[in-house]
Design an enzyme around this catalytic site. Structure first.
Site, short mmCIF file in Angstrom:
data_model
loop_
_atom_site.label_atom_id
_atom_site.label_comp_id
_atom_site.label_asym_id
_atom_site.label_seq_id
_atom_site.Cartn_x
_atom_site.Cartn_y
_atom_site.Cartn_z
N HIS A 1 0.30 -1.18 -0.07
CA HIS A 1 0.52 0.21 0.26
C HIS A 1 0.85 1.57 -0.23
O HIS A 1 0.38 2.51 0.53
CB HIS A 1 -0.65 -0.06 1.05
CG HIS A 1 -1.71 -1.32 1.59
ND1 HIS A 1 -1.69 -2.13 1.80
CD2 HIS A 1 -3.34 -1.51 1.09
CE1 HIS A 1 -2.65 -3.34 2.46
NE2 HIS A 1 -3.54 -2.95 1.13
N HIS B 1 -6.66 7.87 5.13
CA HIS B 1 -7.70 8.36 6.45
C HIS B 1 -9.33 9.26 6.13
O HIS B 1 -9.93 8.98 6.20
CB HIS B 1 -6.78 8.92 7.77
CG HIS B 1 -7.68 8.33 8.51
ND1 HIS B 1 -8.69 7.81 9.10
CD2 HIS B 1 -7.57 9.74 9.77
CE1 HIS B 1 -8.51 7.99 10.02
NE2 HIS B 1 -8.60 9.67 10.39
N ILE C 1 -9.81 10.34 3.26
CA ILE C 1 -10.48 9.86 2.22
C ILE C 1 -11.30 8.78 2.64
O ILE C 1 -12.99 8.67 3.06
CB ILE C 1 -9.78 8.80 1.09
CG1 ILE C 1 -8.92 9.54 0.19
CG2 ILE C 1 -10.77 7.69 0.55
CD1 ILE C 1 -8.12 8.78 -0.68
N GLY C 2 -10.97 8.23 3.91
CA GLY C 2 -11.84 6.69 4.22
C GLY C 2 -13.23 7.67 5.53
O GLY C 2 -14.66 6.98 5.38
N SER D 1 -10.19 2.87 10.36
CA SER D 1 -10.88 3.71 11.49
C SER D 1 -12.52 2.97 10.63
O SER D 1 -13.36 3.77 11.81
CB SER D 1 -9.97 4.62 11.31
OG SER D 1 -10.24 5.03 9.58
N GLY E 1 -9.65 -3.16 19.29
CA GLY E 1 -8.64 -2.88 17.66
C GLY E 1 -6.98 -3.50 18.89
O GLY E 1 -5.98 -3.09 18.62
N ARG F 1 -1.00 0.12 10.41
CA ARG F 1 0.28 0.19 9.66
C ARG F 1 1.19 0.91 9.72
O ARG F 1 1.78 0.91 9.51
CB ARG F 1 -0.29 0.14 8.27
CG ARG F 1 -1.38 1.69 8.33
CD ARG F 1 -1.65 1.38 6.45
NE ARG F 1 -2.66 1.30 6.23
CZ ARG F 1 -3.52 0.16 5.53
NH1 ARG F 1 -2.94 -1.14 5.22
NH2 ARG F 1 -4.87 -0.76 5.08
N GLY G 1 -5.69 9.31 12.96
CA GLY G 1 -7.20 9.32 13.59
C GLY G 1 -7.70 9.26 15.02
O GLY G 1 -8.42 10.05 15.57
P1 ADP Z 1 -6.39 2.57 7.44
O1 ADP Z 1 -4.87 2.24 8.71
O2 ADP Z 1 -6.50 0.89 7.68
O3 ADP Z 1 -5.33 3.07 6.42
P2 ADP Z 1 -7.22 5.12 8.38
O4 ADP Z 1 -6.35 5.47 7.76
O5 ADP Z 1 -8.59 5.24 8.14
O6 ADP Z 1 -7.33 3.50 9.17
O7 ADP Z 1 -6.92 4.56 9.98
C1 ADP Z 1 -6.03 5.10 10.73
C2 ADP Z 1 -6.02 5.42 12.35
O8 ADP Z 1 -6.49 4.16 12.70
C3 ADP Z 1 -5.58 5.47 12.87
O9 ADP Z 1 -4.48 6.95 12.86
C4 ADP Z 1 -4.99 4.88 14.44
O10 ADP Z 1 -5.84 6.17 15.18
C5 ADP Z 1 -6.27 4.81 14.58
N1 ADP Z 1 -6.34 3.23 14.42
C6 ADP Z 1 -5.23 2.01 13.48
N2 ADP Z 1 -5.43 0.96 14.46
C7 ADP Z 1 -5.39 1.24 15.63
C8 ADP Z 1 -6.02 0.22 16.60
N3 ADP Z 1 -5.78 -1.39 16.70
N4 ADP Z 1 -6.68 0.79 17.47
C9 ADP Z 1 -7.48 1.77 17.66
N5 ADP Z 1 -7.00 2.78 16.69
C10 ADP Z 1 -6.46 2.32 15.78
MG MG Z 2 -4.69 4.65 6.86
#
Ligand code: ADP
Ligand code: MG
Length: 578
Positions: free
Chosen positions: A217, A398, A400-401, A442, A483, A540, A555
């Site tokens: 990714h 983040h 976009i999502g 998220s 999480g 990630r 997040g």
């Molecule tokens: P992705 O990581 O799948 O790309 P997003 O970018 O939408 O999803 O969201 C990333 C955010 O999700 C991070 O900045 C963090 O705040 C939150 N996050 C990631 N893993 C966890 C977890 N295990 N518990 C709580 N929040 C998490």
């Molecule tokens: Mg992300």
């Protein structure tokens, strides 16, 4: 560069439509993804794979006899939702249980786990094997934390061949796990990738340089060096993979191995063959016996220029399944088994119900809509910045999502309200839509959080400040349970927990909801800023911990912004109703 697209937001859906139109011999569309066109006449374990789009032939291209039974197809680089996985699994099920298998990414794990819970609750046996082959994403003592890359193909192939041979679910899961334990991959990249409609790449590699250990990714690599010759790259690949022998493998000479040289998107097959020439020489020189090697594109990363090498240490059993025939849109081996034609029945997912609500609770539901409007507004205004923060150590999606999730939640809430739903039901609809449409880590967590708030309310009374406070507390518990992040891991939990504690303090001190929310939102703001000093231990961003020092967590920032926006709605209501 992605050149050909219409509306970028429709890209994934349109791509899937075209893929299905071109692949009717093997697949048929179902809600959430695709399943095999023909069902096995005899009940067998259904192997269900999936992940984000942008990795073709993963995942839809790997569905067909001898390989997967179904694939849940998420949005670009976003995990499919639990609802999608569930729906594909239901369509693929022939009565002998489901094996869910996919690459290890936090968002995928959350959504697939929820789908598994739901299947099991319905009495459908379901097990999961997560693929963790990427050696550069965690050390040999933490293999379970590794990401899944082209090793996906080996695990999917072995599991599916075992299912095809009629083995029960526990056996299929056992050999899939064995295949994963014995598979290692290592990759490099020469350029980043650019999603349709984006004006710049998710990340870049300086000209003439090579990112070592880059994720599919675009998670940043673990090192960088000058672009080597083809032979030098082969030597780096082979040396890295031979450094770590999996448990149960005692010697190199005489071992039999499956080998995949995988192109990540825009490296030519011809270049791969030049590299493979040297890979084969080197493996043969140390006495390895290569069985059915594959050179080509199996798990890609959009238009990223890069390659990875995968090595699976076979035993008699794994070799039988690796060599078994397969016939899918993107992967064929020997003669496919001929299956008698049985039509796949369509799946119908029951429409969510609207419970009877009092006029009082319906008025509260309309306020839920106002809150969600404010949430979407603040997310839209900050989407670009949230994406930028997430790109520092994550994958840049983040903004976009969150926009997809908040937009879907608002639409669903409006729909629920127009059908007479009360506050709790409206929140449930919003929660499910958010989790279903946002994708990503998220998305799953926000869905779970909103469901907890919904459970603390009802469809009869106006939610009290005690109910809202208890709902926020339950949401915090739910996010931490799903999480598994704790305070200090650099996630949204670092904001949510102090926010929830501050809200409780205000409520217990007898403050109005708007007052205590105001103070709690200020606490959230400070907590979000403080995440800049933390090192990520979840999600990630974890493999690139040091890169994120000095930048807050995406997040955490979005959550703090949202608490502030929600306060504006609460405060304006208070003024409106003296
Ligand atoms: P992705 O990581 O799948 O790309 P997003 O970018 O939408 O999803 O969201 C990333 C955010 O999700 C991070 O900045 C963090 O705040 C939150 N996050 C990631 N893993 C966890 C977890 N295990 N518990 C709580 N929040 C998490
Ligand atoms: Mg992300």
């Amino acid at each position: 560069m992605t050149r050909l697209f219409n509306d970028p937001a429709a890209f994934a859906d349109e791509m899937i439509e075209g893929f299905v139109a071109a692949s009717r011999r093997w697949v048929r569309p179902v809600p959430g993804g695709v399943v095999r066109r023909n069902r096995p006449a005899k009940a067998s374990v259904a192997v269900v794979i999936g992940g984000g789009s942008g990795h073709y032939p993963a995942f839809g291209g790997l569905v067909g006899p001898g390989l997967a039974h179904g694939a849940a197809l998420g949005n670009l680089f976003a995990s499919p939702s639990a609802q999608q996985v569930y729906s594909v699994a239901k369509a693929a099920d022939t009565g002998a249980g489901i094996l869910l298998t996919y690459g290890n990414y936090a968002g995928d794990v959350l959504h697939f786990d929820q789908a598994q819970e739901r299947l099991i609750a319905e009495g459908i046996p379901c097990q999961t094997v997560v693929v963790t082959d990427d050696v550069s994403s965690a050390g040999p003592d933490e293999t379970a934390k590794r990401r899944g890359v082209a090793g996906d193909l080996v695990v999917f192939k072995v599991a599916s061949a075992a299912a095809e041979a009629g083995h029960p679910l526990s056996e299929v899961a056992r050999v899939a796990r064995l295949a994963n334990d014995r598979t290692r991959s290592f990759g490099v990249a020469f350029t980043g990738c650019t999603l349709p409609g984006a004006d710049r790449p998710l990340f870049t590699v300086p000209a003439g340089r090579m990112g070592v250990g880059m994720g599919i990714h675009g998670e940043p690599g673990i090192g960088e060096q000058d672009v080597p010759t083809a032979d030098q790259l082969a030597e780096l690949f082979v040396a890295t993979l031979l450094r770590e022998l999996p448990e149960g493998v005692t010697q190199i000479a005489g071992s039999r191995v499956a080998v995949i040289l995988n192109g990540l998107g825009s490296v030519k097959y011809e270049e791969l063959f030049v590299v493979y020439r040297r890979v084969a020489e080197l493996f043969t020189a140390v006495g390895l016996e290569i069985v059915d090697p594959d050179v080509g594109e199996f798990v890609t990363s959009f238009d990223m220029a890069g390659a990875s090498l995968t090595l699976t240490w076979l035993d008699r059993e794994l070799e039988e399944f690796w060599r078994a025939p397969a016939d899918t849109p993107a992967y064929r081996k020997a003669v496919a088994p001929v299956e008698p034609f049985v039509d796949t029945p369509g799946v119908v997912i029951a429409d969510a119900v609207i419970r009877e609500a009092t006029p009082e609770s319906r008025r509260a539901a309309a306020r839920v809509v106002s809150v969600l409007e404010a949430v979407l507004g603040v997310v839209e205004r900050n989407a670009a910045e949230l994406g930028r923060i997430d790109a520092v150590a994550g994958d840049g999606d983040h903004g976009i999502g969150m926009r997809r999730g908040a937009g879907a939640a608002l639409d669903a809430a409006r729909d629920a309200v127009s059908r007479g739903a009360g506050a709790s039901t409206t929140l449930v609809w919003a929660a499910d839509a958010w989790a279903d449409r946002a994708g990503g880590t998220s998305g799953a967590l926000w869905g779970a959080a909103l469901r907890s708030v919904a459970a603390a309310c009802d469809d009869i009374t106006t939610p009290t400040r005690e109910q809202v406070t208890a709902g926020v507390e339950a949401a915090t518990q739910a996010i931490m349970r799903y999480g598994k992040a704790e305070i200090g891991d650099k996630t949204m939990v670092d904001v949510l927990l102090p926010f929830s504690v501050a809200l409780r303090r205000g409520t217990d001190d007898g403050q109005s909801l708007a007052e205590s929310w105001d103070r709690a939102a200020a606490v959230a703001q400070t907590a979000a800023e403080s995440t800049a000093d933390l090192l990520p231990r979840k999600g990630r961003a974890r493999p690139h911990a040091e890169k994120s020092l000095g930048t807050p967590d995406a997040g955490a920032v979005s959550l703090a912004l949202i608490t502030r926006a929600v306060h504006a709605v609460l405060a304006s209501e208070k003024r409106a109703t003296p």
